[in-house]
Design an enzyme around this catalytic site. Structure first.
Site, PDB file in Angstrom:
ATOM      1  N   ASP A  53      39.646  30.339  41.306  1.00  0.00           N
ATOM      2  CA  ASP A  53      40.258  30.618  40.115  1.00  0.00           C
ATOM      3  C   ASP A  53      39.886  29.310  38.979  1.00  0.00           C
ATOM      4  O   ASP A  53      39.528  29.581  38.142  1.00  0.00           O
ATOM      5  CB  ASP A  53      41.660  30.398  40.045  1.00  0.00           C
ATOM      6  CG  ASP A  53      42.275  31.723  40.556  1.00  0.00           C
ATOM      7  OD1 ASP A  53      42.552  32.784  39.878  1.00  0.00           O
ATOM      8  OD2 ASP A  53      42.807  31.771  41.795  1.00  0.00           O
ATOM      9  N   ASP A 155      41.817  34.606  32.146  1.00  0.00           N
ATOM     10  CA  ASP A 155      42.413  34.660  33.411  1.00  0.00           C
ATOM     11  C   ASP A 155      41.166  34.698  34.513  1.00  0.00           C
ATOM     12  O   ASP A 155      40.773  35.826  34.691  1.00  0.00           O
ATOM     13  CB  ASP A 155      43.474  35.767  33.441  1.00  0.00           C
ATOM     14  CG  ASP A 155      44.239  35.863  34.662  1.00  0.00           C
ATOM     15  OD1 ASP A 155      43.805  35.026  35.707  1.00  0.00           O
ATOM     16  OD2 ASP A 155      45.398  36.506  34.703  1.00  0.00           O
ATOM     17  N   ILE A 157      40.903  34.667  37.806  1.00  0.00           N
ATOM     18  CA  ILE A 157      41.017  35.762  38.730  1.00  0.00           C
ATOM     19  C   ILE A 157      42.462  36.333  38.703  1.00  0.00           C
ATOM     20  O   ILE A 157      43.623  35.694  39.032  1.00  0.00           O
ATOM     21  CB  ILE A 157      40.976  35.424  40.342  1.00  0.00           C
ATOM     22  CG1 ILE A 157      39.623  34.824  40.613  1.00  0.00           C
ATOM     23  CG2 ILE A 157      41.601  36.381  41.146  1.00  0.00           C
ATOM     24  CD1 ILE A 157      39.169  34.496  41.830  1.00  0.00           C
ATOM     25  N   ASP A 158      42.661  37.516  38.043  1.00  0.00           N
ATOM     26  CA  ASP A 158      44.214  38.262  37.853  1.00  0.00           C
ATOM     27  C   ASP A 158      44.303  38.890  39.275  1.00  0.00           C
ATOM     28  O   ASP A 158      43.420  39.600  39.378  1.00  0.00           O
ATOM     29  CB  ASP A 158      43.901  39.184  36.760  1.00  0.00           C
ATOM     30  CG  ASP A 158      45.469  39.583  36.356  1.00  0.00           C
ATOM     31  OD1 ASP A 158      46.343  39.154  36.350  1.00  0.00           O
ATOM     32  OD2 ASP A 158      45.217  40.919  36.282  1.00  0.00           O
ATOM     33  N   THR A 160      45.820  37.317  41.968  1.00  0.00           N
ATOM     34  CA  THR A 160      45.052  36.481  43.068  1.00  0.00           C
ATOM     35  C   THR A 160      45.678  36.691  44.272  1.00  0.00           C
ATOM     36  O   THR A 160      45.083  36.595  45.414  1.00  0.00           O
ATOM     37  CB  THR A 160      45.728  34.903  42.720  1.00  0.00           C
ATOM     38  OG1 THR A 160      45.190  34.410  41.272  1.00  0.00           O
ATOM     39  CG2 THR A 160      44.912  33.929  43.610  1.00  0.00           C
ATOM     40  N   ASP A 299      46.736  37.057  30.492  1.00  0.00           N
ATOM     41  CA  ASP A 299      46.885  38.663  30.978  1.00  0.00           C
ATOM     42  C   ASP A 299      46.344  39.693  30.156  1.00  0.00           C
ATOM     43  O   ASP A 299      45.678  40.475  30.303  1.00  0.00           O
ATOM     44  CB  ASP A 299      48.067  39.056  31.575  1.00  0.00           C
ATOM     45  CG  ASP A 299      48.563  37.835  32.731  1.00  0.00           C
ATOM     46  OD1 ASP A 299      47.964  37.993  33.548  1.00  0.00           O
ATOM     47  OD2 ASP A 299      49.660  37.559  32.815  1.00  0.00           O
TER      48      ASP A 299
END
Length: 360
Positions: A53, A155, A157-158, A160, A299
């Site tokens: 991330d 974002d 890594i949406d 996670t 997001d």
């Protein structure tokens, strides 16, 4: 190189980093750190960040800031760059001017895992060009943008938790995954700072196409919505049949779900805000609705820009119901990070009036 193409290539580089971090279980276990305090999403008992991330976010900031210096101070993301290594030392992740500088920083985080640090630094500094078949025609008009008026929400890594968990679990609805790697997305959204309107969106799925064990190919979607230009690569056939589908978080309120059922929607449940919005973009679902304030600007900015390019949008759930008209989510305030009023995402805005009347 246009800003759009730069961001597309950044999303592919982000996907490569995510895959490298995920390919080794021992490495992944070293990289995971639980969030706490202000960083934590209060909707979840546990909320994790990973080195992937943080590294992805800082890589995108570095690349875009280098190529478009007028934007450098307005590239925002979900993650703090601060990480605690296995020795308990706090390290601030930074992309160096050279691969060796970045590797040295990553070694501090990884507690001496030189090979892993070097492999990740190689991905950070690699020359990457996304070459997916679905890329489409990149519009040249973007060269006329006023970069000093643009901001970015990332974002890295949406979903996670799904990234950490691994294999995907599929739903009974074609094209919709309930949980797992298929729900993971990289989200890069550009907005105008004077109006707060999202204008460019990139949504990438690093684990969309499994080639073989631990080998994946990215699926990437983009959209541009300007007063004089709407462009995208999201050409999907409409679903067969007349049944409408709504997609939701598994924690959505029961009375809200029943109200949607009463409008003759079937209900699908899935992880990841970016993934659920993508299902609307891809026409696997008709509406993504969330009544709670558990998503953030990072997001929604990217998928909202794409939906706007397709004629849809993402609306403020509470304000839209209160006013009985569609009120788009806006990004003019970078301090107010949370979408506190929930959201309604649609590709077809003709669906919104009925929903607002039903939910009033």
């Amino acid at each position: 190189m246009t800003l759009l193409l730069t961001l597309i290539n950044c999303a592919e580089k982000a996907s490569n980093i995510a895959r490298v971090c995920r390919s080794n279980e021992k490495l992944l276990s070293l990289l995971v750190q639980e969030k706490s305090g202000a960083e934590k999403n209060q909707r979840f008992d546990q909320d994790f960040k990973t080195l992937a991330d943080v590294l992805i976010q800082e890589t995108i900031k570095h690349e875009v800031g280098t190529q478009f210096p007028d934007m450098r101070e307005h590239i925002l993301g979900e993650e703090s760059p601060n990480f605690t290594n296995t020795n308990g030392q706090k390290v601030s992740i930074a992309v160096g001017a050279t691969e060796s500088e970045t590797a040295a920083c990553l070694e501090e985080v990884l507690g001496g895992f030189e090979g892993a640090a070097a492999a990740l630094a190689t991905e950070v500094h690699a020359e990457v060009a996304y070459k997916g078949e679905e890329l489409g025609d990149i519009p040249a008009q973007l060269d006329q943008l006023d970069y000093s008026n643009l901001g970015i929400w990332i974002d890295p890594i949406d979903a996670t938790a799904e990234y950490i968990a691994g294999d995907s679990i599929f739903s009974s609805f074609p094209g919709i995954t309930s949980a797992g790697l298929d729900c993971v997305t990289v989200l890069i959204g550009v907005y105008k700072r004077d109006s707060g309107v999202p204008i460019i969106g990139i949504v990438a799925q690093p684990f969309a196409k499994k080639l073989q064990e631990n080998s994946y190919q990215t699926a990437l979607y983009w959209g541009v919505c300007l007063p004089t230009l709407k462009a995208h690569n999201c050409f999907f056939k409409e679903r067969e049949g007349s049944q409408r589908i709504g997609i939701f978080s598994s924690s959505e309120q029961a009375n809200i779900l029943q109200s949607i059922r009463d409008l003759n929607y079937e209900l699908a449940f899935s992880a990841g805000a970016g993934h659920k919005a993508l299902k609307v973009i891809c026409q696997d679902a008709d509406v993504y609705l969330l009544s709670k304030g558990s998503t953030f600007k990072w997001d929604t900015c990217a998928p909202q820009a794409i939906l706007r390019a397709l004629g849809g949008d993402i609306y403020d759930y509470v304000e839209s119901i209160n006013q009985q008209q569609a009120v788009p989510i806006n990004y003019i305030s970078k301090e107010d990070k949370c979408n506190t009023n929930g959201l309604i995402a649609v590709r077809n805005p003709n669906l919104v009036k009925e929903l607002l009347e039903q939910l009033a």
